[in-house]
Design a protein around this motif. Structure first.
Motif, short mmCIF file in Angstrom:
data_model
loop_
_atom_site.label_atom_id
_atom_site.label_comp_id
_atom_site.label_asym_id
_atom_site.label_seq_id
_atom_site.Cartn_x
_atom_site.Cartn_y
_atom_site.Cartn_z
N GLN A 142 0.83 -1.21 0.00
CA GLN A 142 0.00 0.00 0.00
C GLN A 142 0.86 1.26 0.00
N ARG A 143 1.96 1.22 0.72
CA ARG A 143 2.83 2.40 0.77
C ARG A 143 3.39 2.71 -0.60
N ARG A 144 3.88 1.69 -1.30
CA ARG A 144 4.44 1.90 -2.64
C ARG A 144 3.38 2.38 -3.62
N VAL A 145 2.18 1.81 -3.50
CA VAL A 145 1.09 2.22 -4.40
C VAL A 145 0.73 3.69 -4.15
N LYS A 146 0.65 4.09 -2.88
CA LYS A 146 0.33 5.49 -2.56
C LYS A 146 1.38 6.44 -3.14
N ILE A 147 2.64 6.05 -3.03
CA ILE A 147 3.71 6.88 -3.60
C ILE A 147 3.58 6.98 -5.11
N CYS A 148 3.30 5.83 -5.76
CA CYS A 148 3.15 5.83 -7.22
C CYS A 148 1.97 6.68 -7.67
N VAL A 149 0.86 6.61 -6.93
CA VAL A 149 -0.33 7.39 -7.28
C VAL A 149 -0.04 8.89 -7.13
N CYS A 150 0.62 9.26 -6.04
CA CYS A 150 0.97 10.68 -5.84
C CYS A 150 1.90 11.17 -6.94
N LEU A 151 2.89 10.36 -7.28
CA LEU A 151 3.82 10.74 -8.36
C LEU A 151 3.08 10.87 -9.69
N CYS A 152 2.12 9.99 -9.91
CA CYS A 152 1.33 10.03 -11.14
C CYS A 152 0.61 11.37 -11.28
N TRP A 153 -0.03 11.83 -10.21
CA TRP A 153 -0.77 13.09 -10.27
C TRP A 153 0.17 14.30 -10.35
N VAL A 154 1.24 14.27 -9.57
CA VAL A 154 2.19 15.39 -9.59
C VAL A 154 2.85 15.52 -10.97
N CYS A 155 3.27 14.38 -11.52
CA CYS A 155 3.91 14.40 -12.84
C CYS A 155 2.91 14.83 -13.93
N SER A 156 1.66 14.42 -13.80
CA SER A 156 0.64 14.82 -14.78
C SER A 156 0.44 16.33 -14.77
N ALA A 157 0.35 16.92 -13.57
CA ALA A 157 0.17 18.37 -13.46
C ALA A 157 1.40 19.11 -14.00
N PHE A 158 2.59 18.62 -13.64
CA PHE A 158 3.83 19.26 -14.11
C PHE A 158 3.95 19.14 -15.62
N TYR A 159 3.64 17.97 -16.15
CA TYR A 159 3.72 17.74 -17.60
C TYR A 159 2.74 18.65 -18.34
N SER A 160 1.51 18.77 -17.82
CA SER A 160 0.51 19.62 -18.47
C SER A 160 0.93 21.08 -18.47
N SER A 161 1.50 21.54 -17.35
CA SER A 161 1.95 22.93 -17.29
C SER A 161 3.12 23.16 -18.22
N LEU A 162 3.96 22.15 -18.40
CA LEU A 162 5.11 22.29 -19.29
C LEU A 162 4.66 22.36 -20.76
N ILE A 163 3.71 21.49 -21.12
CA ILE A 163 3.21 21.45 -22.49
C ILE A 163 2.50 22.76 -22.86
N GLN A 164 1.79 23.34 -21.88
CA GLN A 164 0.99 24.54 -22.15
C GLN A 164 1.60 25.79 -21.52
N LYS A 165 2.90 25.80 -21.35
CA LYS A 165 3.57 26.91 -20.66
C LYS A 165 3.24 28.26 -21.29
N ASP A 166 3.40 28.36 -22.60
CA ASP A 166 3.14 29.63 -23.28
C ASP A 166 1.67 30.01 -23.21
N PHE A 167 0.80 29.02 -23.35
CA PHE A 167 -0.64 29.27 -23.33
C PHE A 167 -1.09 29.74 -21.96
N LEU A 168 -0.57 29.12 -20.88
CA LEU A 168 -0.94 29.52 -19.53
C LEU A 168 -0.44 30.93 -19.21
N GLY A 169 0.70 31.30 -19.78
CA GLY A 169 1.24 32.65 -19.56
C GLY A 169 0.45 33.71 -20.28
N GLN A 170 -0.10 33.40 -21.46
CA GLN A 170 -0.88 34.36 -22.24
C GLN A 170 -2.07 33.61 -22.86
N PRO A 171 -3.16 33.45 -22.10
CA PRO A 171 -4.28 32.59 -22.52
C PRO A 171 -4.95 33.01 -23.82
#
Length: 330
Positions: A142-171
């Motif tokens: 359970q501990r490893r799964v919780k870590i993997c799930v948290c990393l999944c969400w954090v990486c998804s948010a970071f990846y999305s902000s990276l892909i849309q960096k210019d768009f988020l700065g000037q919508p």
């Protein structure tokens, strides 16, 4: 009379020179879309909320596999909450401003990435459970799964902000008129997104489940051939293996439905002219993603008895009892 008619076709009639034009739909078609999307949104939110409450509340359901299902249900629940955005876009006009446009695309990208990540984690979980059952309790904790799930969400948010960096700065940088909600992803970012959120994850999922399928079939044949000795200890082992294979089959159906709903989204994104993702032009394929979020708990209801039992306890408010979390629902 002509000016009034022309103004009526604008998203913002007071801005005659800068407003976008509405996409005129027949009244019956627009009403059908509103009713259909609203119904799917409400059903998605309600069903996934039941999954979240079930797995979170009942102690017996606190297993590594169910933690992954909980993470998937959270992403599906958020998708249901976001679906009213698609309802607003039925008329092809965006009334919530440029900032909300950017945030909505960021949220959609994050949820889609997290859903893909959850599916990969589920595939890995089933692979270890079927192909290496003796090591499963030590490898998948359970501990490893919780870590993997948290990393999944954090990486998804970071990846999305990276892909849309210019768009988020000037919508509003890609809008041609007021009332439009458009994001443009350059060719490099589009290729990276296609590889990281579609080709690589789908390849991993398919390869792992092909391996799971082969092993599950071989185990079933072994039991039919009476290779497994009929003793009490082995009987318990066989029962456990049957349970794992049933879980693999159910989650395999979830993944097949996932592929059917997500492939059109990525195909349209890949073939879109100039790699442009316009919310108004991609309502159908994005709606398929939301439909997938609604179908997952329906699949659980058909194949998981514990989900049906937990729904009954929730609907009848028995979970409000002090010892309800200890209820036997397996």
């Amino acid at each position: 009379m002509m000016e009034t008619l022309e103004g009526g076709e604008l998203c913002f009639p007071q801005l005659l020179n800068t407003s976008c034009r509405k996409q005129m739909r027949p009244h019956s078609e627009a009403m059908l879309l509103y009713i259909l999307l609203s119904s799917i949104s409400l059903l998605t939110v309600a069903l996934n909320l039941l999954v979240i409450i079930s797995i979170s509340h009942f102690r017996q359901l606190h297993t590594p596999t169910n933690l992954l299902l909980l993470s998937l249900a959270v992403s599906d629940f958020l998708a249901g909450l976001l679906m009213p955005v698609e309802i607003l876009l039925v008329g092809s006009c965006w009334f919530l401003g440029d900032l909300m446009c950017a945030l909505s695309f960021f949220a959609v990208f994050t949820i889609i990435s997290a859903s893909v990540g959850n599916m990969v984690l589920i595939s890995v979980d089933r692979y270890v459970a079927i192909c290496d059952p003796l090591c499963y309790p030590t490898k998948i904790t359970q501990r490893r799964v919780k870590i993997c799930v948290c990393l999944c969400w954090v990486c998804s948010a970071f990846y999305s902000s990276l892909i849309q960096k210019d768009f988020l700065g000037q919508p509003d940088r890609y809008n041609s008129c007021i009332g439009e909600c458009v994001v443009v992803i350059n060719n490099i970012a589009g290729a990276v997104e296609l590889v990281l959120t579609f080709i690589v994850p789908i390849t991993v999922i398919i390869v792992l489940y092909m391996r799971v399928f082969v092993v599950a079939v071989s185990q079933a044949r072994a039991m039919r051939s009476h290779i497994v000795a009929v003793t009490l200890q082995r009987s318990v082992t066989v029962t456990a293996k049957k349970s794992e294979r049933k879980a693999a089959r159910t989650l395999g159906i979830v993944i097949v439905v996932f592929l059917m709903c997500f492939c059109p989204y990525y195909c349209v994104s890949l073939t879109a002219q100039d790699n442009m993702a316009s919310a108004s032009s991609e309502t159908f394929v994005v709606s398929l993603v939301y439909v997938n979020s609604c179908l997952n708990p329906v699949i659980y209801a058909f194949f998981y008895p514990w989900f049906r039992k937990s729904i009954k306890l929730i609907v009848t408010l028995q979970i409000l009892q002090s010892d309800s979390c200890q209820a036997n629902i397996l």
